[in-house]
Motif scaffolding. Sequence first.
Motif, short mmCIF file in Angstrom:
data_model
loop_
_atom_site.label_atom_id
_atom_site.label_comp_id
_atom_site.label_asym_id
_atom_site.label_seq_id
_atom_site.Cartn_x
_atom_site.Cartn_y
_atom_site.Cartn_z
N SER A 80 6.91 -10.89 28.00
CA SER A 80 7.50 -10.81 29.34
C SER A 80 9.02 -10.79 29.21
O SER A 80 9.59 -11.41 28.31
CB SER A 80 7.05 -12.01 30.19
N THR A 81 9.66 -10.08 30.12
CA THR A 81 11.11 -9.91 30.08
C THR A 81 11.68 -10.05 31.49
O THR A 81 10.99 -9.84 32.49
CB THR A 81 11.50 -8.55 29.50
N LEU A 82 12.97 -10.39 31.53
CA LEU A 82 13.72 -10.46 32.78
C LEU A 82 14.65 -9.26 32.88
O LEU A 82 15.28 -8.87 31.89
CB LEU A 82 14.53 -11.76 32.85
N ILE A 83 14.73 -8.70 34.07
CA ILE A 83 15.58 -7.52 34.33
C ILE A 83 16.55 -7.91 35.44
O ILE A 83 16.19 -7.91 36.62
CB ILE A 83 14.75 -6.30 34.72
N ASP A 84 17.75 -8.27 35.06
CA ASP A 84 18.75 -8.74 36.02
C ASP A 84 19.61 -7.56 36.45
O ASP A 84 20.42 -7.05 35.68
CB ASP A 84 19.61 -9.84 35.38
N LEU A 85 19.41 -7.12 37.71
CA LEU A 85 20.19 -6.02 38.26
C LEU A 85 21.31 -6.50 39.16
O LEU A 85 21.98 -5.67 39.81
CB LEU A 85 19.27 -5.07 39.06
N SER A 86 21.48 -7.81 39.24
CA SER A 86 22.55 -8.33 40.09
C SER A 86 23.93 -8.09 39.50
O SER A 86 24.91 -8.01 40.24
CB SER A 86 22.33 -9.83 40.33
N ARG A 87 24.00 -8.00 38.22
CA ARG A 87 25.28 -7.74 37.57
C ARG A 87 25.47 -6.23 37.42
O ARG A 87 24.59 -5.54 36.92
CB ARG A 87 25.32 -8.40 36.19
N PRO A 88 26.58 -5.71 37.84
CA PRO A 88 26.80 -4.26 37.72
C PRO A 88 26.89 -3.85 36.26
O PRO A 88 27.52 -4.50 35.43
CB PRO A 88 28.12 -4.04 38.46
N VAL A 89 26.23 -2.79 35.97
CA VAL A 89 26.23 -2.27 34.60
C VAL A 89 27.48 -1.44 34.40
O VAL A 89 27.75 -0.50 35.17
CB VAL A 89 24.97 -1.42 34.34
N PRO A 90 28.30 -1.77 33.42
CA PRO A 90 29.53 -0.97 33.21
C PRO A 90 29.18 0.44 32.80
O PRO A 90 28.24 0.67 32.02
CB PRO A 90 30.27 -1.74 32.10
N PRO A 91 29.90 1.40 33.30
CA PRO A 91 29.61 2.79 32.92
C PRO A 91 29.96 3.02 31.46
O PRO A 91 30.82 2.34 30.88
CB PRO A 91 30.52 3.60 33.86
N PRO A 92 29.31 3.94 30.84
CA PRO A 92 29.62 4.23 29.43
C PRO A 92 31.03 4.79 29.30
O PRO A 92 31.55 5.45 30.21
CB PRO A 92 28.55 5.26 29.04
N PRO A 93 31.67 4.51 28.20
CA PRO A 93 33.04 5.02 28.02
C PRO A 93 33.06 6.53 28.00
O PRO A 93 32.15 7.19 27.48
CB PRO A 93 33.47 4.41 26.68
N ALA A 94 34.10 7.07 28.60
CA ALA A 94 34.24 8.52 28.64
C ALA A 94 34.57 9.05 27.26
O ALA A 94 35.30 8.41 26.49
CB ALA A 94 35.33 8.89 29.64
N PRO A 95 34.07 10.20 26.92
CA PRO A 95 34.39 10.76 25.59
C PRO A 95 35.86 11.16 25.51
O PRO A 95 36.46 11.65 26.47
CB PRO A 95 33.45 11.97 25.51
N THR A 96 36.41 10.93 24.35
CA THR A 96 37.80 11.30 24.10
C THR A 96 37.88 12.78 23.75
O THR A 96 37.08 13.29 22.95
CB THR A 96 38.38 10.45 22.96
N VAL A 97 38.81 13.42 24.36
CA VAL A 97 39.00 14.86 24.13
C VAL A 97 40.00 15.04 23.02
O VAL A 97 41.14 14.54 23.08
CB VAL A 97 39.47 15.55 25.43
N GLY A 98 39.61 15.71 21.98
CA GLY A 98 40.49 15.97 20.86
C GLY A 98 41.19 17.30 20.97
O GLY A 98 41.07 18.03 21.97
N SER A 99 41.89 17.65 19.90
CA SER A 99 42.64 18.91 19.89
C SER A 99 41.77 20.10 19.57
O SER A 99 42.20 21.24 19.75
CB SER A 99 43.78 18.80 18.87
N GLY A 100 40.57 19.86 19.07
CA GLY A 100 39.70 20.97 18.70
C GLY A 100 39.87 21.44 17.28
O GLY A 100 39.23 22.41 16.87
N ILE A 101 40.74 20.81 16.52
CA ILE A 101 41.00 21.19 15.13
C ILE A 101 40.55 20.04 14.25
O ILE A 101 40.92 18.88 14.48
CB ILE A 101 42.49 21.50 14.91
N LEU A 102 39.73 20.35 13.26
CA LEU A 102 39.26 19.33 12.34
C LEU A 102 40.41 18.79 11.50
O LEU A 102 41.32 19.53 11.10
CB LEU A 102 38.17 19.90 11.43
N ALA A 103 40.33 17.50 11.23
CA ALA A 103 41.37 16.88 10.41
C ALA A 103 41.22 17.30 8.95
O ALA A 103 40.12 17.61 8.48
CB ALA A 103 41.29 15.35 10.55
N TRP A 104 42.35 17.33 8.25
CA TRP A 104 42.35 17.72 6.84
C TRP A 104 41.68 16.63 6.01
O TRP A 104 42.04 15.46 6.07
CB TRP A 104 43.78 17.94 6.37
N GLY A 105 40.63 17.02 5.28
CA GLY A 105 39.90 16.07 4.47
C GLY A 105 40.11 16.22 2.99
O GLY A 105 39.38 15.62 2.18
#
Length: 411
Positions: A268-293
């Motif tokens: 059995s489990t508890l599902i607490d919906l009273s606390r707001p669920v934080p939205p997932p972090p937004a993806p970071t937009v890069g330059s589109g160029i791969l870094a030199w490896g």
Amino acid sequence: MGRWVDYPTPWFSSVPLSTVSVVSLLAVQADIIAYAPVGQLYVYELQREIFQNEFEPFHKLYGRVYNDPMVFKCNRQLFPDLPRWLRFTQRHPHDNGFLYGTPLQQDLGKNIIETHTDPSSVFFCEIYVTNKRSYETFKERLVINVAPAVKLMPYQAEFFIGLREIEKVLPSDVQEEIKQDIQRIWGTDRLDYVNITSALDRGGRVPLPLAGHYEGVYVKLGSDQPYSECLLRLQKAEHQRECEAGGKISRECSVCTIPANCVTWCKSTLIDLSRPVPPPPAPTVGSGILAWGGEFNPPDSPPERDYLPDYIITVVIPFALAIILCLLLAYVMCCRREGVQKRDAMTPDIQLYHHHTIHGNTSELRTMADSRSAVPQPLSTLPMFNARTGETAPPQYPSDSVHIPLIMAQQ
């Protein structure tokens, strides 16, 4: 759109017209209209007794009451299956059927067929009932209005009942019994069902068809009241350790008036919906160029390996064994033979003579077959003794004849 019944033709030939008119009037009824709020469990029971009366209502006048097996088939109107939130179950043709499910927020406002004052979604479900005794078919239409949520239940809990099956929990009286037990544990009467799910839909194993084996049911209830101290124990680490050790929850939290309704607390489990669920972090937009490896450095070559032992084991040894077997077979076939002279010395003379004269006898038979009329009766077909005189002496054979008597005593 009303109901229709497909009755066999011979019934009407022996029933008065007034009775048939009454049956036709009983068959035409209005649609069944139901409301299903979002986030709450909806259950509609298909009772066999009601449809039994629809199949043969006038037979009760003659004292004939049947208990026919019936098979229900439900689908959304103009669709091959049910809506995604609605499920149907019927264990046996002699049991009632159940339509159950919980509409979600995304089910609201879709497939709008009729216009209402509130933004609700209307589902038209067709129910086909087949009588397995007479194979009559009855049709009924169920209109389900999916309305917005009427209750907010931020505190929800899901309980696992291991000694129940889905068909035994859906009746309203059984739901009320389970609800009363949870009310004592929760400490409030403001509980409502959110969902009921079979353990088979959660990946559970099919139970053995024996007494005492059940599939199990997950029951989810919600309330606007916070959890009690007994329920809060489910989130503590001590409870997890007790479950891993095979322990049980304390007696004051394990309340069940009927043993079949006892809750398995470790599932059995508890599902607490009273606390707001934080939205997932937004993806970071890069330059589109791969870094030199850096430059690519291929891996070094593997070390050298001596394949001579493998070659000896896989090629040389099997080839040597094959040669030895061939030599052994040649010795047995060629060097172990007795020889023609030894064989002839051990064979009787009469048998050797018959063997050497096979070709001559074959030629004689072929010559006799060419001209049967000109050839006299073969000597081998003559009697070995004279039936009239009893003489047993055979006739005299020429010395160069190929015919030799089969018995040495006749010479």
